[in-house]
Design a protein around this motif. Structure first.
Motif, PDB file in Angstrom:
ATOM      1  N   ARG A  84      27.087  66.557  57.027  1.00  8.82           N
ATOM      2  CA  ARG A  84      27.505  66.447  58.432  1.00  8.82           C
ATOM      3  C   ARG A  84      26.339  66.040  59.327  1.00  8.82           C
ATOM      4  N   ASP A  85      25.157  66.558  59.044  1.00  3.36           N
ATOM      5  CA  ASP A  85      23.979  66.162  59.830  1.00  3.36           C
ATOM      6  C   ASP A  85      23.708  64.667  59.662  1.00  3.36           C
ATOM      7  N   LYS A  86      23.787  64.194  58.431  1.00  6.00           N
ATOM      8  CA  LYS A  86      23.548  62.773  58.154  1.00  6.00           C
ATOM      9  C   LYS A  86      24.593  61.912  58.851  1.00  6.00           C
ATOM     10  N   ALA A  87      25.849  62.317  58.800  1.00  3.94           N
ATOM     11  CA  ALA A  87      26.920  61.562  59.449  1.00  3.94           C
ATOM     12  C   ALA A  87      26.711  61.540  60.965  1.00  3.94           C
ATOM     13  N   ALA A  88      26.258  62.641  61.543  1.00  7.22           N
ATOM     14  CA  ALA A  88      26.027  62.698  62.988  1.00  7.22           C
ATOM     15  C   ALA A  88      24.890  61.756  63.376  1.00  7.22           C
ATOM     16  N   VAL A  89      23.833  61.706  62.580  1.00 10.06           N
ATOM     17  CA  VAL A  89      22.714  60.814  62.866  1.00 10.06           C
ATOM     18  C   VAL A  89      23.166  59.362  62.768  1.00 10.06           C
ATOM     19  N   GLN A  90      23.963  59.046  61.778  1.00 13.55           N
ATOM     20  CA  GLN A  90      24.463  57.678  61.631  1.00 13.55           C
ATOM     21  C   GLN A  90      25.352  57.284  62.789  1.00 13.55           C
ATOM     22  N   THR A  91      26.191  58.209  63.249  1.00 16.43           N
ATOM     23  CA  THR A  91      27.071  57.941  64.392  1.00 16.43           C
ATOM     24  C   THR A  91      26.247  57.658  65.641  1.00 16.43           C
ATOM     25  N   VAL A  92      25.219  58.449  65.870  1.00 16.41           N
ATOM     26  CA  VAL A  92      24.358  58.263  67.039  1.00 16.41           C
ATOM     27  C   VAL A  92      23.601  56.953  66.941  1.00 16.41           C
ATOM     28  N   SER A  93      23.086  56.638  65.750  1.00 17.89           N
ATOM     29  CA  SER A  93      22.310  55.405  65.587  1.00 17.89           C
ATOM     30  C   SER A  93      23.182  54.159  65.704  1.00 17.89           C
ATOM     31  N   GLN A  94      24.486  54.292  65.475  1.00 14.20           N
ATOM     32  CA  GLN A  94      25.398  53.172  65.610  1.00 14.20           C
ATOM     33  C   GLN A  94      25.920  53.055  67.033  1.00 14.20           C
ATOM     34  N   GLY A  95      25.498  53.976  67.896  1.00 10.18           N
ATOM     35  CA  GLY A  95      25.889  53.908  69.298  1.00 10.18           C
ATOM     36  C   GLY A  95      27.296  54.391  69.570  1.00 10.18           C
ATOM     37  N   MET A  96      27.804  55.260  68.725  1.00 11.89           N
ATOM     38  CA  MET A  96      29.181  55.743  68.918  1.00 11.89           C
ATOM     39  C   MET A  96      29.171  57.105  69.489  1.00 11.89           C
TER      40      MET A  96
END
Length: 96
Positions: A84-96
């Motif tokens: 979940r932490d990794k998914a949250a970082v990816q979401t933030v880095s994708q600008g979502m």
């Protein structure tokens, strides 16, 4: 104790904590999140959208980190926190 026994004890600790009004209120104060929706329509929406599961997971993580010790949590729970932490970082880095 075996891992299975410790996992059951941890699960029971989470369930006990979720029923403890003082602990639930402390969670709300520290995180700004509610464990359970306050009205029937909010509960229905939470159940339909999966928010109830996210709320329960968030509480389980908070109480585990705060009271139990993440190093003593079940491996599957620790792995899910990492996912979940990794998914949250990816979401933030994708600008979502």
């Amino acid at each position: 104790m075996s891992n299975v026994v410790m996992e059951m004890v941890w699960r029971d600790f989470i369930l006990f904590s979720a029923k403890d009004k003082r602990m639930v209120e402390l969670y709300r104060k520290e995180t700004g999140n509610s464990l359970f929706a306050e009205t029937p329509i909010e509960r229905t929406i939470d159940e339909a959208t999966g928010a109830l599961n996210d709320n329960l997971f968030s509480f389980a993580r908070w109480v585990t980190e705060r009271e139990w010790g993440m190093e003593h949590a079940p491996a599957a729970f620790i792995e899910e926190c990492g996912r979940r932490d990794k998914a949250a970082v990816q979401t933030v880095s994708q600008g979502m």
